[in-house]
Write a protein that holds these residues in place. Structure first.
Motif, PDB file in Angstrom:
ATOM      1  N   ILE A  13      14.765  41.178 -35.833  1.00  0.00           N
ATOM      2  CA  ILE A  13      16.151  40.958 -35.399  1.00  0.00           C
ATOM      3  C   ILE A  13      17.111  41.598 -36.396  1.00  0.00           C
ATOM      4  O   ILE A  13      18.098  42.228 -35.999  1.00  0.00           O
ATOM      5  CB  ILE A  13      16.429  39.451 -35.214  1.00  0.00           C
ATOM      6  CG1 ILE A  13      15.536  38.880 -34.104  1.00  0.00           C
ATOM      7  CG2 ILE A  13      17.899  39.209 -34.888  1.00  0.00           C
ATOM      8  CD1 ILE A  13      15.612  37.365 -33.944  1.00  0.00           C
ATOM      9  N   TRP A  53      28.698  39.301 -36.042  1.00  0.00           N
ATOM     10  CA  TRP A  53      27.951  38.947 -34.838  1.00  0.00           C
ATOM     11  C   TRP A  53      27.682  40.166 -33.965  1.00  0.00           C
ATOM     12  O   TRP A  53      28.418  41.146 -34.012  1.00  0.00           O
ATOM     13  CB  TRP A  53      28.734  37.922 -34.003  1.00  0.00           C
ATOM     14  CG  TRP A  53      28.965  36.640 -34.714  1.00  0.00           C
ATOM     15  CD1 TRP A  53      30.065  36.306 -35.447  1.00  0.00           C
ATOM     16  CD2 TRP A  53      28.086  35.526 -34.779  1.00  0.00           C
ATOM     17  NE1 TRP A  53      29.924  35.043 -35.966  1.00  0.00           N
ATOM     18  CE2 TRP A  53      28.717  34.541 -35.564  1.00  0.00           C
ATOM     19  CE3 TRP A  53      26.821  35.259 -34.245  1.00  0.00           C
ATOM     20  CZ2 TRP A  53      28.126  33.307 -35.831  1.00  0.00           C
ATOM     21  CZ3 TRP A  53      26.237  34.021 -34.506  1.00  0.00           C
ATOM     22  CH2 TRP A  53      26.883  33.063 -35.293  1.00  0.00           C
ATOM     23  N   MET A  70      22.264  37.493 -25.355  1.00  0.00           N
ATOM     24  CA  MET A  70      21.890  36.788 -26.564  1.00  0.00           C
ATOM     25  C   MET A  70      22.851  37.152 -27.682  1.00  0.00           C
ATOM     26  O   MET A  70      23.144  38.320 -27.907  1.00  0.00           O
ATOM     27  CB  MET A  70      20.454  37.122 -26.980  1.00  0.00           C
ATOM     28  CG  MET A  70      19.927  36.178 -28.054  1.00  0.00           C
ATOM     29  SD  MET A  70      18.161  36.367 -28.359  1.00  0.00           S
ATOM     30  CE  MET A  70      17.479  35.680 -26.870  1.00  0.00           C
ATOM     31  N   TYR A 104      23.599  37.007 -31.724  1.00  0.00           N
ATOM     32  CA  TYR A 104      22.903  36.940 -33.008  1.00  0.00           C
ATOM     33  C   TYR A 104      23.914  37.131 -34.141  1.00  0.00           C
ATOM     34  O   TYR A 104      24.817  37.962 -34.024  1.00  0.00           O
ATOM     35  CB  TYR A 104      21.933  38.109 -33.183  1.00  0.00           C
ATOM     36  CG  TYR A 104      20.942  38.394 -32.108  1.00  0.00           C
ATOM     37  CD1 TYR A 104      19.647  37.899 -32.181  1.00  0.00           C
ATOM     38  CD2 TYR A 104      21.277  39.235 -31.044  1.00  0.00           C
ATOM     39  CE1 TYR A 104      18.707  38.220 -31.215  1.00  0.00           C
ATOM     40  CE2 TYR A 104      20.341  39.560 -30.073  1.00  0.00           C
ATOM     41  CZ  TYR A 104      19.054  39.048 -30.159  1.00  0.00           C
ATOM     42  OH  TYR A 104      18.136  39.375 -29.204  1.00  0.00           O
ATOM     43  N   ARG A 127      19.814  27.064 -27.389  1.00  0.00           N
ATOM     44  CA  ARG A 127      19.336  27.482 -28.704  1.00  0.00           C
ATOM     45  C   ARG A 127      17.929  26.927 -28.880  1.00  0.00           C
ATOM     46  O   ARG A 127      17.709  25.718 -28.780  1.00  0.00           O
ATOM     47  CB  ARG A 127      20.246  26.952 -29.809  1.00  0.00           C
ATOM     48  CG  ARG A 127      19.877  27.460 -31.211  1.00  0.00           C
ATOM     49  CD  ARG A 127      18.969  26.511 -31.939  1.00  0.00           C
ATOM     50  NE  ARG A 127      18.514  27.060 -33.213  1.00  0.00           N
ATOM     51  CZ  ARG A 127      17.920  26.352 -34.142  1.00  0.00           C
ATOM     52  NH1 ARG A 127      17.679  25.085 -33.961  1.00  0.00           N
ATOM     53  NH2 ARG A 127      17.514  26.921 -35.259  1.00  0.00           N
ATOM     54  N   HIS A 144      15.632  33.887 -37.541  1.00  0.00           N
ATOM     55  CA  HIS A 144      16.956  34.471 -37.324  1.00  0.00           C
ATOM     56  C   HIS A 144      17.599  33.814 -36.094  1.00  0.00           C
ATOM     57  O   HIS A 144      17.032  33.831 -35.007  1.00  0.00           O
ATOM     58  CB  HIS A 144      16.818  35.982 -37.120  1.00  0.00           C
ATOM     59  CG  HIS A 144      18.089  36.742 -37.307  1.00  0.00           C
ATOM     60  ND1 HIS A 144      18.183  37.816 -38.160  1.00  0.00           N
ATOM     61  CD2 HIS A 144      19.316  36.611 -36.745  1.00  0.00           C
ATOM     62  CE1 HIS A 144      19.411  38.310 -38.111  1.00  0.00           C
ATOM     63  NE2 HIS A 144      20.121  37.587 -37.258  1.00  0.00           N
ATOM     64  N   HIS A 169      19.401  32.879 -32.806  1.00  0.00           N
ATOM     65  CA  HIS A 169      19.644  33.605 -31.558  1.00  0.00           C
ATOM     66  C   HIS A 169      20.013  32.584 -30.485  1.00  0.00           C
ATOM     67  O   HIS A 169      19.306  31.606 -30.277  1.00  0.00           O
ATOM     68  CB  HIS A 169      18.437  34.452 -31.139  1.00  0.00           C
ATOM     69  CG  HIS A 169      17.129  33.725 -31.141  1.00  0.00           C
ATOM     70  ND1 HIS A 169      16.507  33.293 -32.301  1.00  0.00           N
ATOM     71  CD2 HIS A 169      16.322  33.341 -30.132  1.00  0.00           C
ATOM     72  CE1 HIS A 169      15.380  32.694 -32.008  1.00  0.00           C
ATOM     73  NE2 HIS A 169      15.235  32.688 -30.690  1.00  0.00           N
ATOM     74  N   TRP A 221      20.883  31.910 -26.510  1.00  0.00           N
ATOM     75  CA  TRP A 221      20.663  32.436 -25.166  1.00  0.00           C
ATOM     76  C   TRP A 221      21.816  32.038 -24.244  1.00  0.00           C
ATOM     77  O   TRP A 221      22.293  30.903 -24.294  1.00  0.00           O
ATOM     78  CB  TRP A 221      19.391  31.847 -24.578  1.00  0.00           C
ATOM     79  CG  TRP A 221      18.112  32.197 -25.256  1.00  0.00           C
ATOM     80  CD1 TRP A 221      17.573  31.594 -26.359  1.00  0.00           C
ATOM     81  CD2 TRP A 221      17.195  33.210 -24.856  1.00  0.00           C
ATOM     82  NE1 TRP A 221      16.363  32.179 -26.668  1.00  0.00           N
ATOM     83  CE2 TRP A 221      16.112  33.171 -25.761  1.00  0.00           C
ATOM     84  CE3 TRP A 221      17.185  34.140 -23.817  1.00  0.00           C
ATOM     85  CZ2 TRP A 221      15.026  34.028 -25.656  1.00  0.00           C
ATOM     86  CZ3 TRP A 221      16.099  34.994 -23.717  1.00  0.00           C
ATOM     87  CH2 TRP A 221      15.040  34.941 -24.626  1.00  0.00           C
TER      88      TRP A 221
END
Length: 201
Positions: free
Chosen positions: A65, A79, A94, A96, A138, A145, A147, A149
């Motif tokens: 990631i 982000w 997604m 991150y 989540r 890491h 992430h 959704w």
């Protein structure tokens, strides 16, 4: 204090049958369940494994990631937002952090920003034609890491309501990439307008 791993396992085993299978969950009886209860079986409950296996990205130098920190449809300094291909629902996105953080490690300033971004992403997804609702999830057991959704539920598909939506997404045929890319672009443009950032890293 929480039960120890062995205490939890013994507590759960008390509810199992002779094969260590728990009864079907209440959720399988819900109208939105993608499965019929007849013939459905729960896998046997396994004992705890300690220590737990490491998650992907325990070593930030090996985190995929982190390696993709400049991939996506929207970016700011902290982000990035990406479209997940191969989904069965109209759109899966997604969010991150661009740097290596888990949820519990996230600085307070970024945590506050995450809440605002999450709300705006849901708002922009729900503004798309024929998307009835967008849900944010989540899960953190597979990768360190962080992430988040975002799943778009198609309008009129009440059977796809709620917590079964990720399962339905996995069961449905792949949604056409063209409309998904176009909708992802609309969400990214709306996020630039509402939150700043840009379409490129």
């Amino acid at each position: 204090m929480a039960l120890t791993p062995d205490e939890f396992h013994q507590h759960a085993l008390a509810a199992t049958d002779s094969e260590h299978r728990l009864p079907l969950s209440r959720m399988t009886g819900w109208e939105i369940s993608p499965f019929e209860q007849d013939g459905l079986r729960v896998v046997p409950l396994r004992p705890p494994v300690l220590p737990e296996p490491p998650r992907h990205g325990e070593d930030p130098a090996e985190c995929r990631i982190c390696g993709d920190r400049d991939e996506g449809i929207w970016f700011n300094e902290r982000w990035r937002l990406a479209r997940i291909p191969g989904a069965g629902v109209p759109l899966v996105l997604m969010l991150y952090p661009r740097d290596h953080y888990d949820l519990a490690d996230l600085p307070d300033e970024m945590a506050a920003e995450m809440g605002l971004l999450g709300t705006r992403i849901v708002r922009h997804m729900q503004a798309l034609p024929h998307v009835a609702r967008a849900h944010m999830y989540r899960f953190g057991d597979g990768a360190v890491h962080l992430h988040l959704w975002f799943f778009a539920r198609p309008e009129g598909q009440g059977q796809l309501w709620g917590s079964w939506l990720p399962v339905w997404d996995d069961l449905l045929p792949e949604y056409p990439a063209g409309p998904a890319d176009a909708d992802a672009a609309l969400v990214a443009d709306a996020l630039v307008a509402s939150s700043g950032g840009s379409r490129t890293a």
